[in-house]
Design an enzyme around this catalytic site. Sequence first.
Site, PDB file in Angstrom:
ATOM      1  N   SER A   1      -0.863  27.513  -3.545  1.00  0.00           N
ATOM      2  CA  SER A   1      -0.521  28.919  -3.758  1.00  0.00           C
ATOM      3  C   SER A   1      -1.002  29.436  -5.105  1.00  0.00           C
ATOM      4  CB  SER A   1       1.004  29.116  -3.673  1.00  0.00           C
ATOM      5  OG  SER A   1       1.487  28.587  -2.462  1.00  0.00           O
ATOM      6  N   TRP A  14       7.256  -0.435   4.178  1.00  0.00           N
ATOM      7  CA  TRP A  14       7.835   0.180   2.981  1.00  0.00           C
ATOM      8  C   TRP A  14       9.265   0.636   3.195  1.00  0.00           C
ATOM      9  CZ3 TRP A  14       9.272   5.407   1.862  1.00  0.00           C
ATOM     10  CH2 TRP A  14       9.108   6.298   2.921  1.00  0.00           C
ATOM     11  N   LYS A  33       4.306  30.014   5.485  1.00  0.00           N
ATOM     12  CA  LYS A  33       3.432  29.647   4.378  1.00  0.00           C
ATOM     13  C   LYS A  33       1.966  29.742   4.773  1.00  0.00           C
ATOM     14  CE  LYS A  33       6.165  27.160   1.282  1.00  0.00           C
ATOM     15  NZ  LYS A  33       5.741  27.729   0.040  1.00  0.00           N
ATOM     16  N   ASP A  62       7.667  23.085 -25.033  1.00  0.00           N
ATOM     17  CA  ASP A  62       7.516  21.720 -24.533  1.00  0.00           C
ATOM     18  C   ASP A  62       8.496  21.559 -23.386  1.00  0.00           C
ATOM     19  OD1 ASP A  62       7.388  18.736 -24.330  1.00  0.00           O
ATOM     20  OD2 ASP A  62       6.201  18.970 -26.152  1.00  0.00           O
ATOM     21  N   THR A 101       7.272  26.784   7.587  1.00  0.00           N
ATOM     22  CA  THR A 101       5.934  26.264   7.313  1.00  0.00           C
ATOM     23  C   THR A 101       4.891  27.232   7.829  1.00  0.00           C
ATOM     24  OG1 THR A 101       6.898  24.078   7.679  1.00  0.00           O
ATOM     25  CG2 THR A 101       4.511  24.192   7.440  1.00  0.00           C
ATOM     26  N   GLU A 151      12.179  12.972   0.962  1.00  0.00           N
ATOM     27  CA  GLU A 151      11.110  12.388   0.153  1.00  0.00           C
ATOM     28  C   GLU A 151       9.727  12.895   0.592  1.00  0.00           C
ATOM     29  OE1 GLU A 151      10.714  10.600  -2.460  1.00  0.00           O
ATOM     30  OE2 GLU A 151       8.668   9.833  -2.232  1.00  0.00           O
ATOM     31  N   ARG A 168       1.485   0.109  15.152  1.00  0.00           N
ATOM     32  CA  ARG A 168       1.140   0.075  13.736  1.00  0.00           C
ATOM     33  C   ARG A 168       1.560  -1.266  13.140  1.00  0.00           C
ATOM     34  NH1 ARG A 168       5.754   4.042  11.009  1.00  0.00           N
ATOM     35  NH2 ARG A 168       4.728   3.407   9.079  1.00  0.00           N
ATOM     36  N   HIS A 212       0.843  -1.200   0.000  1.00  0.00           N
ATOM     37  CA  HIS A 212       0.000   0.000   0.000  1.00  0.00           C
ATOM     38  C   HIS A 212       0.877   1.248   0.000  1.00  0.00           C
ATOM     39  CE1 HIS A 212      -2.870   3.064   1.255  1.00  0.00           C
ATOM     40  NE2 HIS A 212      -2.124   3.292   2.321  1.00  0.00           N
ATOM     41  N   SER A 266      13.445   6.554 -13.160  1.00  0.00           N
ATOM     42  CA  SER A 266      12.353   7.351 -13.718  1.00  0.00           C
ATOM     43  C   SER A 266      12.235   8.708 -13.024  1.00  0.00           C
ATOM     44  CB  SER A 266      11.052   6.549 -13.606  1.00  0.00           C
ATOM     45  OG  SER A 266       9.948   7.393 -13.581  1.00  0.00           O
ATOM     46  N   SER A 267      12.270   8.698 -11.692  1.00  0.00           N
ATOM     47  CA  SER A 267      12.123   9.969 -10.966  1.00  0.00           C
ATOM     48  C   SER A 267      13.264  10.917 -11.252  1.00  0.00           C
ATOM     49  CB  SER A 267      12.131   9.768  -9.455  1.00  0.00           C
ATOM     50  OG  SER A 267      11.121   8.955  -9.063  1.00  0.00           O
ATOM     51  N   HIS A 305      13.289  11.484   4.598  1.00  0.00           N
ATOM     52  CA  HIS A 305      12.668  12.741   4.998  1.00  0.00           C
ATOM     53  C   HIS A 305      12.563  13.740   3.851  1.00  0.00           C
ATOM     54  CE1 HIS A 305      10.649  15.521   7.458  1.00  0.00           C
ATOM     55  NE2 HIS A 305      11.362  16.422   6.821  1.00  0.00           N
ATOM     56  N   HIS A 337      14.831  12.142  13.016  1.00  0.00           N
ATOM     57  CA  HIS A 337      13.641  12.188  13.874  1.00  0.00           C
ATOM     58  C   HIS A 337      12.767  10.953  13.661  1.00  0.00           C
ATOM     59  CE1 HIS A 337      11.593  14.855  10.587  1.00  0.00           C
ATOM     60  NE2 HIS A 337      11.325  13.593  10.356  1.00  0.00           N
ATOM     61  N   HIS A 338      13.097  10.148  12.660  1.00  0.00           N
ATOM     62  CA  HIS A 338      12.392   8.878  12.488  1.00  0.00           C
ATOM     63  C   HIS A 338      13.010   7.781  13.340  1.00  0.00           C
ATOM     64  CE1 HIS A 338       9.915  10.263   9.100  1.00  0.00           C
ATOM     65  NE2 HIS A 338      10.937  11.050   8.858  1.00  0.00           N
ATOM     66  N   TYR A 390       9.066  15.696   1.776  1.00  0.00           N
ATOM     67  CA  TYR A 390       8.929  17.058   1.260  1.00  0.00           C
ATOM     68  C   TYR A 390       8.771  17.072  -0.245  1.00  0.00           C
ATOM     69  CZ  TYR A 390       9.066  19.006   5.747  1.00  0.00           C
ATOM     70  OH  TYR A 390       8.710  19.308   7.016  1.00  0.00           O
TER      71      TYR A 390
HETATM   72  C1  HEM Z   1       5.540  20.085  10.425  1.00  0.00           C
HETATM   73  C2  HEM Z   1       6.355  19.296   9.866  1.00  0.00           C
HETATM   74  C3  HEM Z   1       6.558  17.843  10.246  1.00  0.00           C
HETATM   75  C4  HEM Z   1       7.116  17.329  11.363  1.00  0.00           C
HETATM   76  C5  HEM Z   1       7.626  18.122  12.535  1.00  0.00           C
HETATM   77  C6  HEM Z   1       7.132  15.895  11.227  1.00  0.00           C
HETATM   78  C7  HEM Z   1       7.645  15.013  12.151  1.00  0.00           C
HETATM   79  C8  HEM Z   1       7.625  13.645  12.043  1.00  0.00           C
HETATM   80  C9  HEM Z   1       8.232  12.719  12.952  1.00  0.00           C
HETATM   81  C10 HEM Z   1       8.999  13.121  14.200  1.00  0.00           C
HETATM   82  C11 HEM Z   1       8.006  11.464  12.501  1.00  0.00           C
HETATM   83  C12 HEM Z   1       8.502  10.159  13.123  1.00  0.00           C
HETATM   84  C13 HEM Z   1       7.506   9.583  14.026  1.00  0.00           C
HETATM   85  C14 HEM Z   1       7.891   8.242  14.525  1.00  0.00           C
HETATM   86  O1  HEM Z   1       8.121   7.324  13.698  1.00  0.00           O
HETATM   87  O2  HEM Z   1       7.959   8.077  15.738  1.00  0.00           O
HETATM   88  C15 HEM Z   1       7.239  11.579  11.297  1.00  0.00           C
HETATM   89  C16 HEM Z   1       6.816  10.516  10.538  1.00  0.00           C
HETATM   90  C17 HEM Z   1       6.319  10.658   9.255  1.00  0.00           C
HETATM   91  N1  HEM Z   1       6.031  11.831   8.609  1.00  0.00           N
HETATM   92 FE1  HEM Z   1       6.200  13.698   9.364  1.00  0.00          FE
HETATM   93  N2  HEM Z   1       6.564  15.556  10.034  1.00  0.00           N
HETATM   94  C18 HEM Z   1       6.211  16.716   9.407  1.00  0.00           C
HETATM   95  C19 HEM Z   1       5.632  16.853   8.170  1.00  0.00           C
HETATM   96  C20 HEM Z   1       5.414  15.792   7.322  1.00  0.00           C
HETATM   97  C21 HEM Z   1       5.020  15.930   5.958  1.00  0.00           C
HETATM   98  C22 HEM Z   1       4.766  17.245   5.253  1.00  0.00           C
HETATM   99  C23 HEM Z   1       4.933  14.678   5.459  1.00  0.00           C
HETATM  100  C24 HEM Z   1       4.559  14.214   4.089  1.00  0.00           C
HETATM  101  C25 HEM Z   1       3.923  14.874   3.205  1.00  0.00           C
HETATM  102  C26 HEM Z   1       5.259  13.756   6.507  1.00  0.00           C
HETATM  103  C27 HEM Z   1       5.260  12.400   6.363  1.00  0.00           C
HETATM  104  C28 HEM Z   1       5.633  11.516   7.340  1.00  0.00           C
HETATM  105  C29 HEM Z   1       5.667  10.091   7.167  1.00  0.00           C
HETATM  106  C30 HEM Z   1       5.303   9.341   5.878  1.00  0.00           C
HETATM  107  C31 HEM Z   1       6.067   9.547   8.371  1.00  0.00           C
HETATM  108  C32 HEM Z   1       6.164   8.081   8.748  1.00  0.00           C
HETATM  109  C33 HEM Z   1       7.198   7.328   8.054  1.00  0.00           C
HETATM  110  C34 HEM Z   1       7.177   5.904   8.512  1.00  0.00           C
HETATM  111  O3  HEM Z   1       7.680   5.602   9.601  1.00  0.00           O
HETATM  112  O4  HEM Z   1       6.666   5.050   7.768  1.00  0.00           O
HETATM  113  N3  HEM Z   1       5.541  14.464   7.637  1.00  0.00           N
HETATM  114  N4  HEM Z   1       7.031  12.931  11.033  1.00  0.00           N
HETATM  115 CU   LIG Z   2      10.603  13.066   8.570  1.00  0.00          CU
END
Ligand code: HEM
Ligand SMILES: [Cu+2]
Lengths: 537, 285
Positions: A269, A143, A332, A107, A329, A256, A451, A78, A170-171, A254, A303-304, A258
């Site tokens: 915008s 993933w 914005k 183009d 942010t 990614e 999860r 998924h 591709s990307s 990370h 932070h992950h 963004y």
């Molecule tokens: C305000 C800004 C953001 C902060 C401070 C933030 C912070 C965090 C943190 C600390 C985690 C890790 C949590 C953990 O696993 O314990 C996390 C996970 C995640 N964040 Fe954010 N995030 C932000 C914005 C975003 C944005 C804009 C996206 C995507 C469009 C995003 C997508 C994700 C994803 C996909 C995960 C989980 C990844 C995984 O473990 O599978 N985050 N975020």
């Molecule tokens: Cu992150």
Amino acid sequence: MSYETTLSHDEHHAEHPTGLKRWVFTTNHKEIGTLYLIFSLIAFMLGGAMAMVIRAELFIPGLQLVNPEFFNQMTTMHALVMIFGAVMPAFVGLANWMVPLMIGAPDMALPRMNNWSFWILPFAFFLLLMTLFLPSGGPASGWTLYPPLSLQGGTNIAFVIFAIHLMGISSIMGAINIIVTILNMRAPGMTLLRMPLFVWTWLITGFLLIAVMPVLAGAVTMLLTDRFFGTSFFNAAGGGDPVMYQHIFWFFGHPEVYIMILPAFGIISEILPTFSRKPLFGYTSMVYATASIAFLSFIVWAHHMFTVGMPLGGNLFFMYATMVIAVPTGVKVFNWISTMWRGSMSFETPMLFALGFIVLFTIGGFSGLMLAIVPADFQYHDTYFVVAHFHYVLVTGSVFAIMAGVYYWLPKWTGYMYNEKLGKIHFWWSAISVNVLFFPQHYLGLAGMPRRIPDYAVQFAEFNMISSIGGFAFGLAQLLFIYIIWQAARGGERATDQVWDGARGLEWTVPSPAPLHTFDTPPKVDDSVTVHSDTLA
Amino acid sequence: MAEHYYVPHTAKWPIVGSIGLFVMMLGAGSWLNQAAIGPWFTLAGSVIVLVMIFGWFAQVIGESEQGLYNRAVDGSFRQGMIWFIFSEVMFFAAFFGALFYARMFAVPWLGGEGAGAMTNELLFPEFDAAWPTAGPAQLGGDFQIIPAFELPLLNTLILLTSGLTITLAHWALKKAKRGALVGWMAATVALGSIFLYFQASEYVHAYQDLGLTLGSGIYGSTFFMLTGFHGLHVTLGTIMLIVITLRCMAGHFSKKNHFGFEAVAWYWHFVDVVWLGLFVFVYVI
Ligand code: HEM
Ligand SMILES: [Cu+2]
């Protein structure tokens, strides 16, 4: 599609193939954009079907429909399908369609490579999805493919890794093309600071893509050699470290996220000024905010990994660096709201999705800030709270922005207005059900539900059931989305060239539907055609 | 020179390339899954990809020679090449990152440094952190490393010289002296090939005499993956140099207009710089 009738009579373009050949051999940015968007929609449905399996299994406690192994394959697939198949190609498709129109280019800069970027994708996804039908099944480690788990499954992981390589190729090619188009193909007078924000955000996103996709390729290559060729990158017995994989992966991962949100910022915008009938507030600060977010995205990856056992100094650094992102942010969100301030607003479907984006994405931003607090994350990590967080930023963020963009530009693509009433129903149905789907997951996570599990303790039953109901409703709403697009492609009320009365910018000066070839001779650009310039305010 | 930006109306090679990559990856994956057809598919896919590369480039070169490209198209090619090289830099960065992480963190922690004291005490009490290492389990057995100031130093000098010769070739091209141009190009190709020959013999020496293999723990992993990917790039670069030399002999480039040449020169310099990083961080330090 009807723009064939307006095909340019330039002898150069006279022999244009038809049927399947037209799509396989095309070098036209609009056709390739359409291919990307259709591909993305198919992937969205496929990934959505997998999500339905997940929510059905979690509807009540206990194991009912699928076995745990298959459940894990569903969560893994998924995510991969949605990220690499739905969201990223949707943005590339939008860039293909809109960037040349917005900057007055004939183009994309490298039209053949543009074709190749797209036509790698179907093959890559065939390789990836094929594994689900092989004896040892698809990847089931999530993933992120963390070792050692990802290396303890079947040898099918090889196909997954090769599929990721192909998606990366591709990307990267797509990103190179977009950057070069923006830097090299602007019409005279389209200075950098006159570019629409969607173009700006894509310029920066392209840079992120070229910088981090190769790093992902490196990470999965190391997985491959650890699994099949005896290397020890992630094996402590040989002096390696599984945590090293996490560092390399999230150095990609990370930025990614963004990559998946910056173009969304760009779309929002574009839409807000149109429906507020006011230029964007703080254009230049938007550009700088986007650039700072991109820069910061390179120094927050760990932070992950707060709970993995990093030295304290590491945890502290990554905590504060992450929190700093809240500043640009915030700039914005402030600018978006100021754009609407005292505007003469109307609420067509693109605007509704844009507003939904601002409110709901901000919720995701706040939960992100909570997760960024190290001691709090010790509690939240790997729970449904994280799942709620990233679905707010990705579904009500990226996906809502894509839908807003589709409604906004669909009349320009097809020449027909979509059905506004159905569009509004689609928005409200989606906006309500998506909250029913994901809001309870915050509570589940805070209460400790992990999860990626197919079964759970009974105290989580109610919230899971509510979430599943929201999930089914949200899934159903998307069928309506497909119907609306299909209808607008077939016919309906004719769109004017400008489409929206508050719309400004080059893309609204070409006919609707946009003819196959536009801006063969570059237009002259000055402040009167650009929307966003600060000088207008 | 063409007035309009040249946009080809169809492209036949990309789909061939996609099918080639697909067959190749399908084959490689099947190979790793012990399927007998694996190697054949890999081979077939590689052949298709090679055909695609030659066909595609031939078409582009033909269009260029016909004068279909204007300054803007040239600019797109240049920028595209620069970004491609940047992506390659980032690919190597992943492996350099792994090397630095292993040396600065992973191995010392296994040896008990920092918070790793108990790991070391309980799991690997025998293990003293040092570099090079094959890890606590001494995976792959005892090995010796390749001394930096023998063959690797010679290889460094060879590559640096090749950077010089290709620049001399460029100067000759700009002065339209075809004889000197082809001569310096041939010298560059020769240096690249000698480098590759030495690299290959070094690998044989490592495997046969030193006990150093890809399986020699983290040292073997980083050593062979970094030098291996670099070697692949040198191989690719040498092939590109050969093609460019042939094109020079066919009189393809003009004093002002020779992007094909420059692109390959950039690529060659990139390969050179990566080698300097390798020499310092893999061999010397
Ligand atoms: C305000 C800004 C953001 C902060 C401070 C933030 C912070 C965090 C943190 C600390 C985690 C890790 C949590 C953990 O696993 O314990 C996390 C996970 C995640 N964040 Fe954010 N995030 C932000 C914005 C975003 C944005 C804009 C996206 C995507 C469009 C995003 C997508 C994700 C994803 C996909 C995960 C989980 C990844 C995984 O473990 O599978 N985050 N975020
Ligand atoms: Cu992150």
